[in-house]
Design a protein around this motif. Structure first.
Motif, PDB file in Angstrom:
ATOM      1  N   PRO A 209     -42.208  43.075 -29.031  1.00 54.92           N
ATOM      2  CA  PRO A 209     -42.112  43.996 -30.182  1.00 54.92           C
ATOM      3  C   PRO A 209     -40.691  44.529 -30.330  1.00 54.92           C
ATOM      4  CG  PRO A 209     -43.131  45.119 -28.330  1.00 54.92           C
ATOM      5  CD  PRO A 209     -42.836  43.721 -27.865  1.00 54.92           C
TER       6      PRO A 209
ATOM      7  N   ASN B 205     -43.951  44.643 -43.109  1.00 58.40           N
ATOM      8  CA  ASN B 205     -44.538  43.341 -43.450  1.00 58.40           C
ATOM      9  C   ASN B 205     -46.025  43.310 -43.132  1.00 58.40           C
ATOM     10  OD1 ASN B 205     -41.823  41.712 -43.811  1.00 58.40           O
ATOM     11  ND2 ASN B 205     -41.665  42.893 -41.920  1.00 58.40           N
ATOM     12  N   PRO B 206     -46.828  44.059 -43.876  1.00 55.36           N
ATOM     13  CA  PRO B 206     -48.256  44.076 -43.568  1.00 55.36           C
ATOM     14  C   PRO B 206     -48.862  42.681 -43.725  1.00 55.36           C
ATOM     15  CG  PRO B 206     -47.784  45.288 -45.594  1.00 55.36           C
ATOM     16  CD  PRO B 206     -46.484  44.871 -45.038  1.00 55.36           C
ATOM     17  N   VAL B 207     -49.659  42.269 -42.732  1.00 54.68           N
ATOM     18  CA  VAL B 207     -50.262  40.924 -42.778  1.00 54.68           C
ATOM     19  C   VAL B 207     -51.526  40.980 -43.621  1.00 54.68           C
ATOM     20  CG1 VAL B 207     -51.222  39.038 -41.405  1.00 54.68           C
ATOM     21  CG2 VAL B 207     -49.375  40.451 -40.494  1.00 54.68           C
TER      22      VAL B 207
ATOM     23  N   GLU C 176     -41.402  46.403 -37.983  1.00 46.49           N
ATOM     24  CA  GLU C 176     -41.762  45.125 -38.597  1.00 46.49           C
ATOM     25  C   GLU C 176     -43.170  45.155 -39.210  1.00 46.49           C
ATOM     26  OE1 GLU C 176     -41.823  41.780 -35.950  1.00 46.49           O
ATOM     27  OE2 GLU C 176     -42.354  40.382 -37.550  1.00 46.49           O
ATOM     28  N   ARG C 177     -44.124  45.710 -38.441  1.00 44.55           N
ATOM     29  CA  ARG C 177     -45.516  45.715 -38.898  1.00 44.55           C
ATOM     30  C   ARG C 177     -45.671  46.513 -40.189  1.00 44.55           C
ATOM     31  NH1 ARG C 177     -50.066  46.942 -34.444  1.00 44.55           N
ATOM     32  NH2 ARG C 177     -48.810  48.807 -34.319  1.00 44.55           N
ATOM     33  N   GLU C 178     -44.991  47.659 -40.228  1.00 39.90           N
ATOM     34  CA  GLU C 178     -45.088  48.524 -41.409  1.00 39.90           C
ATOM     35  C   GLU C 178     -44.422  47.876 -42.637  1.00 39.90           C
ATOM     36  OE1 GLU C 178     -43.148  52.262 -40.702  1.00 39.90           O
ATOM     37  OE2 GLU C 178     -43.148  52.750 -42.845  1.00 39.90           O
TER      38      GLU C 178
ATOM     39  N   GLY D 272     -50.520  42.256 -35.060  1.00 37.95           N
ATOM     40  CA  GLY D 272     -50.320  42.612 -36.471  1.00 37.95           C
ATOM     41  C   GLY D 272     -49.058  42.070 -37.111  1.00 37.95           C
ATOM     42  N   VAL D 273     -48.496  41.028 -36.542  1.00 36.41           N
ATOM     43  CA  VAL D 273     -47.309  40.453 -37.181  1.00 36.41           C
ATOM     44  C   VAL D 273     -47.506  38.953 -37.396  1.00 36.41           C
ATOM     45  CG1 VAL D 273     -45.694  42.126 -36.219  1.00 36.41           C
ATOM     46  CG2 VAL D 273     -46.162  40.024 -34.958  1.00 36.41           C
ATOM     47  N   GLN D 274     -46.753  38.442 -38.355  1.00 33.44           N
ATOM     48  CA  GLN D 274     -46.825  37.021 -38.688  1.00 33.44           C
ATOM     49  C   GLN D 274     -45.685  36.279 -38.000  1.00 33.44           C
ATOM     50  OE1 GLN D 274     -49.141  35.887 -41.236  1.00 33.44           O
ATOM     51  NE2 GLN D 274     -48.620  33.857 -40.436  1.00 33.44           N
TER      52      GLN D 274
END
Lengths: 283, 63, 426
Positions: C415, C424-426, C420-422, C19-21
């Motif tokens: 991770p 920067n939503p992909v 980060e995921r929250e 879920g990350v870029q």
């Protein structure tokens, strides 16, 4: 050169000798014989170019001091500086360098008062060099080298040192060992003249006196205690030590009748204009 | 470092210094051994139970 | 060719956290190649020093401790963010710090592994390095440093390993999954032990200079068995370490062009660092005044004796030793910014504060290593001036390149930033 060696505590011998030196600065001519004798005696390696005294090894180094004044008041003093074999605060053996060595590669002997350096144990962190205010400790930046023929003249009594370790004046400890061996074999005490350092014997002006500062019969005792038997050397002057104020308790005493020289020994009594080290000469 | 090396003296400075050091080393050693042992045991339990046992752990904010 | 590259890209992307870029692979390879080249340059210099000896440096008998020891003390000080954040998170219970603790640990790991490497290059006989443990002189500050540093590096490995095991692919292996989970369970014990060890080695590094009673510039009064520099170094590491953690986080955010940690987390850490810095600066000023007006006069010395216009760094500008002033300002200014809510919420001010906070430790370590060596003690000696050789510079830059590489690898595959995921939503 650790506590386990030497025979300082043999029966009938005063426990705890304290070997030291008195150097008469008014007699020193700056000839450098002490430096040469020291290097030959102790297998000190040389470099093709020894002009940079910051990375060459000189266990005994003669400084050239000037009073900083112009002719006709200009004066020069040569100051030989071996290792001071500091007794440290309260003369308890905690020399500035000994207490900091992380690997116990340098040690203070309570039997001789000599600060030893164990070359094979030193791993070259150089903390002791930082701790020594006299810059009496030297690092082997290069592999030790001697001109080919000179290798035959190396003393078998002194181990040569490898690259990457610290070394310094040992008060010619191997001479002490040799003299003690003989004295022990002959079941007698060590005589004053039996153990003398190479620099002491080499000085043509007789400026250096060496002996046991704890032994009342030795001249260094008489001079440092300002007893009348020492008058011939003292000639009314008071012995002083370099940086005495820092409580390093050095075992090398100096004599000079010149006030500015005495003041150059310690910041606490220094003159307004600092004594300056001359360039050139023995540097 | 060890009582059998000749630099060792049974004095307060050695006991305090080396005591502190060995205390830390033992804590770390025990901790790592506990974690590794527990992980091996859990893995073996998972395998014995069909390999579906490890999803019951929440990893908090690390997942 | 194109198909093969796409296949590699696809395979490599499976290693990224879910879920990350992440940056395109070619960009990442170029980036790594650039810093890898710098690293190789440093490694080459390192081998020169090992094989040819320390004559490769510009150190000399007056400068036994030089650039490397400064770098060593510097990275350990700024790496102090790991132990202090760990202490706050696991022992004191500052829960929001769990969102930055991974990064603090990673930075600490880089700093401490670099410090050990530098030490291994710095000693004259690297193969005898183990003598410091085997023939330990317990009265030497350096012994205490070596023991606690090595042990604490062990703690950092323990703290970093679970993060590595959380890589998407590694985590699929049951034993690794369990191991990383179980490490987290008992992390408080490791963090507490790490704080204990850090207290002593950070302090002992201060003690290294403070016990030199042959050098009035460094010597400080003893409190219990330690000189005051012992406590000042620990305190400053706890104050400046978190500043460096925040600074590196902000730099990482700028380079990745992403927000990685929420402001409230950064502000909490900044606030604590601010109070630490404020108390440190007060203690440092008192220590400096006591040294200048009580200790030095005993030897008829004056503060200005330790400064000379022969050297740019130790010169007196208008009669004032500028490096001493800058050193103190670097603790006072960031402290004032960070203790005020307005200050730490203002982004540029925060960046300035954490930068100055990091510099505070670095300048202090410089003064306590290099100036100690430069100042003459014998009245007839002069200032020793020194400029490092390229080998010294290369081996000092080496840890920076190594740090960039390890951060880049960790950020790409692990991770590191839980938020980060929250953010920067992909």
């Amino acid at each position: 050169m650790t506590e386990t060696q030497g025979h300082g505590n043999q029966e009938g011998h005063a426990p705890g000798s304290k070997f030291g030196m008195v150097i008469d600065l008014d007699k020193c001519t700056g000839c450098g014989a002490c430096m040469v004798a020291c290097m030959a005696e102790n297998n000190v390696p040389t470099k093709p170019d020894e002009t940079n005294k910051l990375d060459t090894i000189t266990w005994m180094r003669v400084f050239k001091l000037s009073n900083g004044k112009a002719f006709p008041d200009a004066e020069t003093c040569y100051l030989p500086r071996p290792c001071m074999h500091c007794g440290g605060k309260h003369d308890a053996g905690h020399s500035p360098c000994v207490s900091v060595c992380p690997a116990t590669a340098t040690d203070y002997s309570y039997k001789t008062g000599i600060v030893s350096q164990i070359y094979t144990r030193c791993f070259g962190c150089r903390y002791c060099m930082g701790a020594c205010p006299y810059h009496a400790r030297y690092f082997n930046w290069w592999d030790p080298k001697w001109p080919a023929d000179m290798k035959n003249y190396l003393s078998p009594d002194v181990s040569v040192r490898m690259r990457g370790v610290v070394e310094k004046c040992s008060f010619c400890f191997h001479r002490y060992q040799r003299a003690m061996d003989l004295a022990y074999y002959e079941e007698r005490e060590l005589e004053e003249n039996e153990y003398q350092t190479a620099c002491t014997q080499a000085c043509p002006a007789g400026a250096i006196t060496f002996g046991d500062l704890n032994n009342e019969d030795h001249m260094v005792y008489k001079v440092t205690h300002e007893e009348s038997e020492g008058d011939e050397i003292l000639r009314g002057r008071t012995p002083f030590r370099l940086l005495e104020e820092l409580e390093t308790n050095p075992k090398v005493y100096y004599l000079s009748g010149r006030d500015w020289v005495v003041k150059a020994g310690n910041a606490s009594v220094r003159e307004e204009a600092k004594a300056v080290k001359d360039t050139g000469g023995h540097h | 470092m060890f009582p059998f090396s000749f630099e060792w003296h049974w004095d307060m400075s050695h006991i305090v210094f080396m005591g502190g050091l060995w205390y830390a080393v033992i804590i770390l050693g025990l901790g790592v051994n506990y974690v590794v042992g527990k992980s091996i045991a859990e893995t073996m339990k998972d395998e014995a139970g069909g390999g579906h046992g490890h999803d019951d752990h929440g990893h908090g904010d690390h997942h | 060719m194109e198909a093969a590259y796409q296949k590699i890209v696809r395979l490599e992307s499976q290693l990224h956290p879910l879920g990350v870029q992440r940056a395109p692979l070619w960009q990442f390879v170029l980036w790594m190649g650039f810093f890898g080249t710098i690293l190789l340059w440093g490694v080459y210099a390192m081998f020169l020093c090992w094989f040819k000896g320390l004559n490769q440096t510009n150190m000399n008998d007056s400068y036994g401790f030089a650039l490397w020891i400064w770098a060593d003390l510097g990275v350990i000080a700024v790496g102090g963010g790991a132990f202090f954040t760990g202490l706050l998170r696991y022992v004191v219970g500052k829960d929001p710090l769990k969102y930055i603790i991974n990064y603090a640990v990673l930075i600490g790991f880089i700093c401490y592994s670099s410090a050990l490497l530098i030490l291994a290059i710095d000693i004259g006989q690297p193969l005898r390095g183990w003598f410091i443990f085997w023939h330990a002189n317990v009265h030497s500050m350096l012994t205490e440093v070596a023991f606690c540093l090595s042990c604490y590096f062990g703690v950092l490995c323990i703290e970093y390993i679970p993060l590595v095991l959380e890589n998407r692919k590694i985590d699929e292996v049951p034993i690794f999954h369990h191991t990383s989970h179980n490490f987290h369970e008992v992390m408080a014990i490791f963090a507490a032990t790490g704080a204990f060890l850090s207290f002593f080695h950070q302090g002992s590094l201060g003690g290294v200079a403070g016990v030199l009673y042959g050098r009035p510039f460094a010597y400080r009064p003893e409190f219990f068995i330690w000189p005051t520099t012992f406590f000042l170094f620990t305190w400053s590491a706890a104050a400046c370490g978190p500043c460096f953690t925040i600074l590196v986080t902000k730099i990482t955010e700028a380079i990745t062009r992403k927000k990685l940690v929420k402001d409230n987390v950064v502000e909490l850490l900044a606030k604590i660092a601010g109070w630490m810095l404020l108390t440190y600066s007060i203690a440092k000023i008192i220590d400096t005044l006591y040294w200048a007006f009580v200790m030095l006069p005993k030897h008829n010395l004056h503060v200005l004796d330790f400064f000379t216009n022969q050297s740019l760094i130790y010169s007196k500008l208008g009669g004032v030793p500028w490096i001493l002033v800058v050193e103190i300002l670097c603790s006072v200014i960031p402290a004032v910014i960070l203790v005020t809510k307005k200050g730490r919420q203002n982004k540029p001010a925060l960046i300035v504060a954490v930068f100055l906070g990091s510099m505070c430790a670095l300048i202090n370590r410089w003064v306590m290593v290099l100036q100690v060596m430069a100042v003459p003690v014998l009245t007839f000696e002069t200032f020793a001036l020194y400029f490092p050789s390229w080998q010294e510079l290369a081996t000092t830059i080496l840890p920076v390149a190594y740090g960039v590489l390890l951060i880049s690898l960790s950020h790409r595959y692990l991770p590191v930033f839980p938020q980060e995921r929250e953010l920067n939503p992909v």
